[in-house]
Design a protein around this motif. Structure first.
Motif, short mmCIF file in Angstrom:
data_model
loop_
_atom_site.label_atom_id
_atom_site.label_comp_id
_atom_site.label_asym_id
_atom_site.label_seq_id
_atom_site.Cartn_x
_atom_site.Cartn_y
_atom_site.Cartn_z
N HIS A 117 -5.74 -2.72 11.20
CA HIS A 117 -5.73 -3.73 10.14
C HIS A 117 -5.28 -5.09 10.67
CE1 HIS A 117 -5.36 -5.37 6.08
NE2 HIS A 117 -4.21 -5.88 6.48
N PHE A 118 -4.24 -5.08 11.52
CA PHE A 118 -3.70 -6.34 12.03
C PHE A 118 -4.28 -6.72 13.40
CE2 PHE A 118 -0.52 -5.13 8.89
CZ PHE A 118 -0.39 -6.33 8.20
N GLN A 119 -5.22 -5.94 13.88
CA GLN A 119 -5.94 -6.20 15.13
C GLN A 119 -5.00 -6.40 16.32
OE1 GLN A 119 -8.52 -9.49 14.15
NE2 GLN A 119 -9.80 -8.23 12.84
N VAL A 120 -4.07 -5.44 16.48
CA VAL A 120 -3.17 -5.44 17.63
C VAL A 120 -3.19 -4.04 18.24
CG1 VAL A 120 -1.66 -7.24 16.71
CG2 VAL A 120 -1.13 -4.85 16.23
N GLN A 121 -2.71 -3.93 19.45
CA GLN A 121 -2.63 -2.62 20.10
C GLN A 121 -1.52 -1.80 19.44
OE1 GLN A 121 -2.14 -3.05 24.31
NE2 GLN A 121 -4.15 -4.01 24.58
N GLU A 122 -1.69 -0.48 19.50
CA GLU A 122 -0.72 0.41 18.88
C GLU A 122 0.68 0.23 19.48
OE1 GLU A 122 -2.06 4.47 18.75
OE2 GLU A 122 -3.88 3.93 17.66
N ILE A 152 0.81 -1.22 0.00
CA ILE A 152 0.00 0.00 0.00
C ILE A 152 0.84 1.28 0.00
CG2 ILE A 152 -1.96 -1.14 1.11
CD1 ILE A 152 -1.20 0.47 3.64
N GLY A 153 2.11 1.18 0.33
CA GLY A 153 2.99 2.34 0.31
C GLY A 153 3.18 2.98 1.67
N GLN A 154 2.12 3.46 2.29
CA GLN A 154 2.23 4.09 3.61
C GLN A 154 0.93 3.95 4.37
OE1 GLN A 154 3.22 8.15 2.60
NE2 GLN A 154 1.14 8.83 2.97
N ALA A 155 1.04 4.02 5.71
CA ALA A 155 -0.13 3.92 6.57
C ALA A 155 0.21 4.50 7.94
CB ALA A 155 -0.57 2.46 6.73
#
Length: 93
Positions: free
Chosen positions: A24-29, A13-16
């Motif tokens: 998206h990955f369903q984890v804590q920041e 996707i390039g950047q996020a």
């Protein structure tokens, strides 16, 4: 493995933002930041300084308009492919 999936996702996707990646990955920041730190050390990704069009002062460290996870943007680092020159074979010699 999750850590390679994160790299592949950013390459695709390039950047996020940190928030988008964590969602998206369903984890804590905080967990996502640790995984991204691995790729930052490797030079596979880089962290960008965000500039919001709605932000006139561009002081994201002092601004409270955006959540912290949105302020941290990560981008895939693509290196140019190295081309190896091939000398033509001289069959007449």
């Amino acid at each position: 493995m999750l850590i390679t999936a994160i790299r592949d996702y950013l390459l695709t996707i390039g950047q996020a933002s940190l928030q988008d990646l964590a969602r998206h990955f369903q984890v804590q920041e905080s967990a996502m930041e640790q995984m991204l730190a691995f790729w930052l050390r490797k030079g596979t990704i880089c962290q960008l300084t965000p500039s919001q069009p709605a932000c006139n002062q561009n002081k994201c460290s002092d601004c409270l308009a955006c959540p912290d996870g949105v302020k941290k943007i990560y981008q895939a680092v693509t290196s140019p492919r190295t081309t190896i020159p091939i000398n033509p074979i001289n069959h007449s010699a």
